[in-house]
Design a protein around this motif. Sequence first.
Motif, short mmCIF file in Angstrom:
data_model
loop_
_atom_site.label_atom_id
_atom_site.label_comp_id
_atom_site.label_asym_id
_atom_site.label_seq_id
_atom_site.Cartn_x
_atom_site.Cartn_y
_atom_site.Cartn_z
N LEU A 188 36.20 72.22 -141.77
CA LEU A 188 35.12 71.44 -141.19
C LEU A 188 34.41 72.23 -140.11
N LYS A 189 33.12 72.00 -139.98
CA LYS A 189 32.34 72.62 -138.93
C LYS A 189 31.82 71.52 -138.01
N GLY A 190 31.34 71.91 -136.87
CA GLY A 190 30.78 70.95 -135.95
C GLY A 190 31.24 71.21 -134.54
N ALA A 191 30.28 71.51 -133.67
CA ALA A 191 30.60 71.72 -132.27
C ALA A 191 29.55 70.96 -131.46
N PRO A 192 29.81 69.67 -131.17
CA PRO A 192 31.04 68.95 -131.50
C PRO A 192 30.97 68.32 -132.92
N PRO A 221 22.52 72.23 -131.50
CA PRO A 221 22.18 72.30 -132.93
C PRO A 221 23.39 72.44 -133.85
N ASP A 222 24.56 72.79 -133.32
CA ASP A 222 25.76 72.93 -134.16
C ASP A 222 26.50 71.60 -134.32
N LEU A 223 25.99 70.56 -133.74
CA LEU A 223 26.63 69.25 -133.86
C LEU A 223 26.63 68.79 -135.33
N VAL A 224 27.75 68.18 -135.73
CA VAL A 224 27.86 67.59 -137.06
C VAL A 224 28.36 66.15 -136.92
N LEU A 277 42.03 63.72 -136.26
CA LEU A 277 42.51 64.76 -135.34
C LEU A 277 41.54 65.93 -135.26
N ALA A 278 40.78 66.16 -136.33
CA ALA A 278 39.81 67.27 -136.32
C ALA A 278 38.55 66.94 -135.53
N SER A 279 38.27 65.66 -135.31
CA SER A 279 37.02 65.27 -134.67
C SER A 279 37.11 65.37 -133.16
N ASP A 280 35.94 65.56 -132.54
CA ASP A 280 35.86 65.60 -131.07
C ASP A 280 35.53 64.22 -130.50
N ILE A 281 34.68 63.50 -131.21
CA ILE A 281 34.23 62.19 -130.74
C ILE A 281 34.30 61.21 -131.91
#
Length: 794
Positions: A188-192, A221-224, A277-281
């Motif tokens: 998975l990608k996404g920051a956050p 812009p890297d948010l997913v 667990l992989a997610s930030d929010i």
Amino acid sequence: MNKQLKVLFIGTYVPKECGIATFTFDLLNSVSGVHDDIHCEVIALNDPSETFNYPEEVVFQIERDKLEDYYRAADFINQSDADIVCLQHEFGLFWGHAGDYIFALLSGINKPVITTMHTVIREPEPEYRASTEKLIRYSEKLVVMSQTAVEMLKDVYKVPDEKIEMIFHGLHDYPFNNCSKYKQMLNLKGAPLILTFGLLSQNKGIENILEALPDVVSQYPDLVYLVLGATHPMVKKTQGEAYRQYLMNRVSELGLENNVVFHDKFVEKEELCNYILASDIYASPYLSREQIVSGALTYAIGMGKAIVSTPYWYAQEMLSDNRGLLVDFGDTAGFKNSLLYLIENPDECNNMRKKAYDFGRKMTWENIGKEYNTVFSKALKHYNPSPVVQNRFNFLPDQLPEVKLDHLKLLTDDVGIIQHTNLGVPARHYGYSTDDVGRGLVALTQLIDSQEKAEELRKLITTYMSFLEHAQTGTGHFHNFMSYKREFLDEEGSEDTLGRAVYGLGHVISCPYLSKNIRTLAHTLVSKSRTQMEKLSYLRAKAYTMCGLYEMLRADVDADSFESVFNSRRDAVRSVDSLIDKDTFESIFLSHADSLVDMYEANRKEDWNWFEPTVTYSNAKLSEALILAYNYTKDRTYRRVGLATLDFLTETQWRGDFFDIVGNQGWYSCDGEKPIFDQQPIEAGYLTQAYISAYETVRERKYLELARYSFEYFLGRNRLRTPMYDYSTGAVCDGLNCDGMNCNQGAEPIICFFMALSSLNKHAGEAYSALSQPTVSEEGLPKRKSLLSANQAE
């Protein structure tokens, strides 16, 4: 605990893809994991035509739109060794008005019920209020998952404190950690990485997050934003993928194609936890304030996620004390600002995550299992079956109703008896039936105990005799159906029609209070039917014929009895080639009796003491015919088979305090399941007659008790606890269906009611005094084999 505790859960269950199925699975495992002496099983709810390969703990299944399955489940529970029932309740799980099918189950069981309420409504519509109040009455304890729900039960539904238990929604115990390991695992990608998960439906409010994202993405812009979950099956069935397509279109319009990802799949528990667990929010933008619990939010709290949510009731309570951020419904700017706050303030975000994680430790499934077991123990300790369960039929009268002929007279015109009614009004387009007229003569003659009574019923009996005389064909058979235009609609009726006509005529012949003229006519009609009686092949036609011939033979009727009458009425004599003598009637009678015995011997096998491989209609009449054959011949074979098959009918239909008549939706085959509906009152009437014949033959008190209980089927001693007899009009409803009582008040039910009432009336005093020391209800019936042994020994 000194013995193993057995808990039976009711709810949807894995592998079904729904939140309550997962909850039930997790709750069962948490409860059974508390102690080795706890055994758990499941009754699983399925959607129509839905099948699953369930694990072994699923011991019964309910197709939720079939009311009959709920009744069967109640029977299963009562016969099981379960100590306690734990019901997962959500209105949409069960069919009916506001899910009221579940009460067919709850009203019939004798175990304490602990109900987990997944929904509590603050301002319910009338049907939902009624359903909730009923649920409260049937539950020993109510478990809710928030303090808000506790207060609602007390304020809105006036539930006492001692009946309510607050136990959190459970969650799995994972260590507090960062997200990168799980992002890498799932590629998975996404920051956050922002996550919303669960079965997709419009109440999720995902469009509100989408509207907030352009301003956030412009800075990061890297948010997913990952939307994880298949469309809810019921939504997909009725609306297809309209909501998902709307969201995808909105993503394109907002230019978010590189930032929003839809994973259209139902993920299993372990994979789901990895995504969380992989997610930030975690975003929970539900649209309905009335959401009283959310498994998704619970999981996010327990895994220590930073959370942004709308202030639905459960979120308000769970995210208090700075365990998450609340944004008002529809507040796009609020979502934007909250997301930016969490991204730009990592220390405050981490502190919020830690608070949520620490709070979640009390919600782990291990702790939840212990709390449920404590509730189970308290409930068992204080459980007393309600009076309704202990004596579900305490509304029944303590004496038989008086004979009330109003409705029978209403159905009878100068032709015959009209078959059916429309809301109690004779429905003329159904016309008349020989079947009803023949049995009507049985009912009327059984009511006659004096010359005065015979005179009172003379007009009805004469009308019915006139109908049969007109219905008889040149071959001696009978037409069955006549239209209201007085036109017969068939060449001849069935064999059963012939048997029912002879049944009625035999009773006319044997009634000493009727005139010789009408008895002679009855004898003439029977004599004309001799050839047809000899050719009968169907068992029930033979049984009806035997019951009619028995009355003739019992009264010692032969040609000499009517010689003086015929000598003075030459026209009547000419209507028959010659009178059939008593030996001929007796030969037919015995031939049919032997035929019934032969069929019994050919079809009986272990646990199936019956004449055929299927139990269908007019069943007790077969047993009664052989009991009467024993009374006439004293041949013990007839008694043995008659009582054995009657006892088999008892075992098949007696539920301990009411008769559950074999339904006609498929009948009951020896290798199949007994259908519950539709139940016909004729079966209860015939059972009563057969039990009285058995009692008069062997003088065993149980048959007298069973006669009373089978008669009380008409008065409400039935599965639905619904009186079928109307005391004010004398009408009787035509059956019990899965959705209640059949409101047709036609000829057949009232005639069978009178036949049963007359039979029981002969022993009314004994029947009611016998129940001061009941054998059937308290001690239970002896098993079929012991009955057979006793009968053979005698």
